[in-house]
Scaffold this motif. Sequence first.
Motif, PDB file in Angstrom:
ATOM      1  N   ILE A 100      -6.503  -4.215   4.964  1.00  0.00           N
ATOM      2  CA  ILE A 100      -7.718  -3.405   4.849  1.00  0.00           C
ATOM      3  C   ILE A 100      -8.127  -2.926   6.232  1.00  0.00           C
ATOM      4  O   ILE A 100      -8.357  -3.726   7.135  1.00  0.00           O
ATOM      5  CB  ILE A 100      -8.850  -4.218   4.189  1.00  0.00           C
ATOM      6  CG1 ILE A 100      -8.441  -4.584   2.755  1.00  0.00           C
ATOM      7  CG2 ILE A 100     -10.163  -3.451   4.232  1.00  0.00           C
ATOM      8  CD1 ILE A 100      -9.388  -5.508   2.048  1.00  0.00           C
ATOM      9  N   GLU A 103       0.836  -1.189   0.000  1.00  0.00           N
ATOM     10  CA  GLU A 103       0.000   0.000   0.000  1.00  0.00           C
ATOM     11  C   GLU A 103       0.881   1.254   0.000  1.00  0.00           C
ATOM     12  O   GLU A 103       1.979   1.242   0.548  1.00  0.00           O
ATOM     13  CB  GLU A 103      -0.926   0.008   1.231  1.00  0.00           C
ATOM     14  CG  GLU A 103      -1.981  -1.094   1.234  1.00  0.00           C
ATOM     15  CD  GLU A 103      -1.528  -2.402   1.872  1.00  0.00           C
ATOM     16  OE1 GLU A 103      -0.368  -2.477   2.343  1.00  0.00           O
ATOM     17  OE2 GLU A 103      -2.325  -3.355   1.896  1.00  0.00           O
ATOM     18  N   ALA A 110      -3.055  -7.908   1.619  1.00  0.00           N
ATOM     19  CA  ALA A 110      -3.983  -6.799   1.409  1.00  0.00           C
ATOM     20  C   ALA A 110      -4.430  -6.349   2.798  1.00  0.00           C
ATOM     21  O   ALA A 110      -5.248  -7.001   3.430  1.00  0.00           O
ATOM     22  CB  ALA A 110      -5.176  -7.253   0.578  1.00  0.00           C
ATOM     23  N   TRP A 115      -9.423  -0.925  -1.875  1.00  0.00           N
ATOM     24  CA  TRP A 115      -8.037  -1.319  -1.580  1.00  0.00           C
ATOM     25  C   TRP A 115      -7.122  -1.007  -2.769  1.00  0.00           C
ATOM     26  O   TRP A 115      -5.968  -0.640  -2.579  1.00  0.00           O
ATOM     27  CB  TRP A 115      -7.958  -2.794  -1.188  1.00  0.00           C
ATOM     28  CG  TRP A 115      -6.568  -3.206  -0.847  1.00  0.00           C
ATOM     29  CD1 TRP A 115      -5.821  -2.801   0.229  1.00  0.00           C
ATOM     30  CD2 TRP A 115      -5.734  -4.084  -1.596  1.00  0.00           C
ATOM     31  NE1 TRP A 115      -4.575  -3.391   0.186  1.00  0.00           N
ATOM     32  CE2 TRP A 115      -4.499  -4.181  -0.925  1.00  0.00           C
ATOM     33  CE3 TRP A 115      -5.921  -4.814  -2.770  1.00  0.00           C
ATOM     34  CZ2 TRP A 115      -3.447  -4.966  -1.385  1.00  0.00           C
ATOM     35  CZ3 TRP A 115      -4.884  -5.596  -3.230  1.00  0.00           C
ATOM     36  CH2 TRP A 115      -3.660  -5.667  -2.545  1.00  0.00           C
ATOM     37  N   LYS A 152      -5.693   2.167  -2.353  1.00  0.00           N
ATOM     38  CA  LYS A 152      -4.592   2.152  -1.380  1.00  0.00           C
ATOM     39  C   LYS A 152      -3.276   1.767  -2.043  1.00  0.00           C
ATOM     40  O   LYS A 152      -2.203   2.095  -1.547  1.00  0.00           O
ATOM     41  CB  LYS A 152      -4.890   1.186  -0.220  1.00  0.00           C
ATOM     42  CG  LYS A 152      -6.110   1.535   0.584  1.00  0.00           C
ATOM     43  CD  LYS A 152      -5.887   2.850   1.263  1.00  0.00           C
ATOM     44  CE  LYS A 152      -7.157   3.576   1.542  1.00  0.00           C
ATOM     45  NZ  LYS A 152      -6.940   5.005   1.722  1.00  0.00           N
TER      46      LYS A 152
END
Length: 193
Positions: free
Chosen positions: A115, A103, A113, A160, A163
């Motif tokens: 989140i 990210e 990932a 995402w 991001k």
Amino acid sequence: KKTSSNKNTSDGRLAMRLAVNIKVHSDLTLEEEMMVMKAKRIMEARLNSQGFKQFCTDYKFTYTTHTGRLWWKKYTTHHQVGFKYPNGLSGAGVYQAIMNGAETLTPIVDGVANIELVIDRRNKRSVLGYTYPNTAKQWVYSWLLRTTPERLAGNLAHEWCHKLGFKHKHRYNSTRKHSVPYAVGDYIAGIQR
């Protein structure tokens, strides 16, 4: 923090595997919690599928523009290989960026990932969720938690992707659905375009 579990393929190469880690910053009902967990599993399974890799590497689309007005309009068809607004990356590069899980606010290649989910309980129906570039958090409207886990998973993937630094036009246009956030979100949600 969770790390991805990469495995060796039959030819000895390391197969990419992305883990999805969801940290919820809101109180959830039991039903909402179950919906988030189902969406997490769907997102993880679809991102790690061979079909998703193929989807990214082979992505292309066609769109039409026009010049002139009324009956003097001249239409031109354009064919584009790759996503719209891919930050200069090919389809394979977009796939790699997603699987890296780095990210923009914490640019560590960890295969996760990450989140940071916040539930917005306002009754807004025009959008599913939102995020801002200066925060790791992403918001989803609570009504989305009463739809399907596939739809929630698609929105989580869409936000995402922001991001990761992928963008799209804020106003609707005919190519916005081909941006990385929209295209990937639709793939995860199972929406065919």
